[in-house]
Scaffold this motif. Structure first.
Motif, PDB file in Angstrom:
ATOM      1  N   UNK A 129       0.827  -1.195   0.000  1.00 61.65           N
ATOM      2  CA  UNK A 129       0.000   0.000   0.000  1.00 61.65           C
ATOM      3  C   UNK A 129       0.864   1.250   0.000  1.00 61.65           C
ATOM      4  N   UNK A 130       0.207   2.402  -0.117  1.00 63.83           N
ATOM      5  CA  UNK A 130       0.956   3.665  -0.124  1.00 63.83           C
ATOM      6  C   UNK A 130       0.139   4.824   0.446  1.00 63.83           C
ATOM      7  N   UNK A 131      -0.958   4.500   1.165  1.00 70.16           N
ATOM      8  CA  UNK A 131      -1.843   5.563   1.636  1.00 70.16           C
ATOM      9  C   UNK A 131      -1.142   6.658   2.425  1.00 70.16           C
TER      10      UNK A 131
ATOM     11  N   UNK B  94       5.652   4.299  -5.218  1.00 68.13           N
ATOM     12  CA  UNK B  94       5.934   2.920  -5.614  1.00 68.13           C
ATOM     13  C   UNK B  94       7.440   2.696  -5.719  1.00 68.13           C
ATOM     14  N   UNK B  95       8.132   3.671  -6.292  1.00 69.99           N
ATOM     15  CA  UNK B  95       9.584   3.561  -6.387  1.00 69.99           C
ATOM     16  C   UNK B  95      10.255   3.649  -5.033  1.00 69.99           C
ATOM     17  N   UNK B  96       9.797   4.575  -4.191  1.00 68.25           N
ATOM     18  CA  UNK B  96      10.398   4.777  -2.873  1.00 68.25           C
ATOM     19  C   UNK B  96      10.240   3.548  -1.985  1.00 68.25           C
ATOM     20  N   UNK B  97       8.996   3.074  -1.838  1.00 72.39           N
ATOM     21  CA  UNK B  97       8.744   1.929  -0.960  1.00 72.39           C
ATOM     22  C   UNK B  97       9.341   0.664  -1.565  1.00 72.39           C
TER      23      UNK B  97
ATOM     24  N   UNK C  56       2.738  -1.780  -6.692  1.00 69.94           N
ATOM     25  CA  UNK C  56       2.902  -1.004  -5.474  1.00 69.94           C
ATOM     26  C   UNK C  56       1.911   0.143  -5.385  1.00 69.94           C
ATOM     27  N   UNK C  57       1.372   0.347  -4.196  1.00 71.49           N
ATOM     28  CA  UNK C  57       0.353   1.374  -4.028  1.00 71.49           C
ATOM     29  C   UNK C  57      -0.911   1.071  -4.790  1.00 71.49           C
TER      30      UNK C  57
ATOM     31  N   UNK D 240      -6.018   6.734  -6.549  1.00 67.04           N
ATOM     32  CA  UNK D 240      -5.125   5.761  -5.920  1.00 67.04           C
ATOM     33  C   UNK D 240      -5.883   4.443  -5.848  1.00 67.04           C
ATOM     34  N   UNK D 241      -5.385   3.403  -6.508  1.00 66.09           N
ATOM     35  CA  UNK D 241      -6.053   2.105  -6.526  1.00 66.09           C
ATOM     36  C   UNK D 241      -5.846   1.407  -5.184  1.00 66.09           C
ATOM     37  N   UNK D 242      -6.874   0.744  -4.678  1.00 67.28           N
ATOM     38  CA  UNK D 242      -6.724  -0.015  -3.446  1.00 67.28           C
ATOM     39  C   UNK D 242      -5.821  -1.212  -3.687  1.00 67.28           C
TER      40      UNK D 242
END
Length: 300
Positions: free
Chosen positions: A51-53, A82-85, A184-185, A203-205
């Protein structure tokens, strides 16, 4: 060849509710996730969805601070998160398993630009606030805010995932028994146009994307790891109780919050109805959840 497990990590599991959104806090939780994923990867080919919320919400706030330039859209911020996490997860997993290859893949997912969520946002992003703080931010930034437990958070559109555009690359990496961090995310939301693909403001779940991925991969297991140790009935009351096993039909009798446990229950019910086994449990107990000694198991 080993069976496939899709492991979904909640954005709130990687940055706990109420935690300051610092690199150090996120890294500490990612180290816990890396150990859990490494254990699972001994027995399964693993695709990790995260996730990325909290993270995309932080990027949105940072984005607003630079007033000389128009804010970047949510699909671009989603790609950034997505890249960071993905980088942090890949590095920590490989630190635990130096003999295994780990790849992070920026993943585009097709959505309907006219999805009903565009008019009724439900996806929580960013930090938690009290009522007064939330009111100030909502007015200043034209945000929609909704209650998330004891707190208030920003909500944004969350269109349903329809197709994983980059699935072929995921297939190749899993066939080589690499650990793949993808979608991711929830993936980067895009839609088809007469001139190719373009980004969609949303933002997709990640739980719904993880289910779509598990189905398209014909995975054996879907494991959703979050900051809750199980699916609970009557959550937050004196009568709350954990469900340890359930069928999709049993879960359909109950209402779960749309912005938190609702998508998780929808996701695991969908995968179980597809014929797989699905689980919801705490991040630090990943292998225990998969072994059905913790969490909630959902199957037909």
């Amino acid at each position: 060849m080993k069976p496939i497990a899709v492991v979904a990590l909640g954005g709130n599991a990687l940055l706990r509710r109420g935690d300051a959104p610092t690199f150090e806090n996120q890294l500490a939780n990612i180290k816990i996730a890396a150990v859990a994923i490494a254990e699972i990867a001994k027995e399964y080919r693993v695709a990790v969805v995260h996730g990325n919320g909290p993270q995309v919400g932080l990027l949105a706030l940072q984005n607003l601070a630079y007033k000389e330039v128009a804010p970047y859209p949510l699909d671009v911020l989603g790609a950034e998160s997505e890249g960071m996490i993905g980088y942090m997860l890949a590095q920590e997993i490989q630190n635990v398993m130096p003999d295994r290859e780990v790849t992070t893949l920026l993943t585009r997912i097709e959505v309907d630009p006219n999805d009903k969520s565009m008019l009724d946002p439900t996806k929580f992003v960013g930090a938690v606030y009290n009522e007064e703080e939330a009111g100030v931010l909502a007015e200043a930034n034209n945000w929609i805010m909704k209650r998330d437990g004891d707190f208030v958070r920003r909500v944004v559109p969350s269109p349903k995932p329809m197709n994983i555009i980059d699935k072929h690359a995921i297939d190749i990496l899993l066939a080589a028994e690499e650990i793949v961090i993808c979608c991711g995310g929830g993936g980067i939301p895009v839609c088809k146009t007469d001139h190719g693909y373009k980004g969609v403001e949303g933002v997709i779940d990640k739980d719904l994307s993880a289910t779509l991925l598990a189905k398209q991969l014909n995975a054996d297991k879907l494991l959703i790891l979050t900051d809750a140790d199980a699916v609970y009935l009557d959550w937050g009351t004196d009568d709350q109780r954990a469900l340890r096993t359930a069928t999709p039909a049993e879960l359909s009798k109950y209402d779960f919050p749309a912005g938190s446990m609702g998508p998780k229950v929808e996701a695991v019910s969908d995968f179980a109805s597809f014929g797989g086994k699905a689980y919801i449990g705490a991040l630090e107990h990943g292998l225990e959840v998969l072994a059905e000694r913790s969490g909630t198991c959902i199957a037909i």
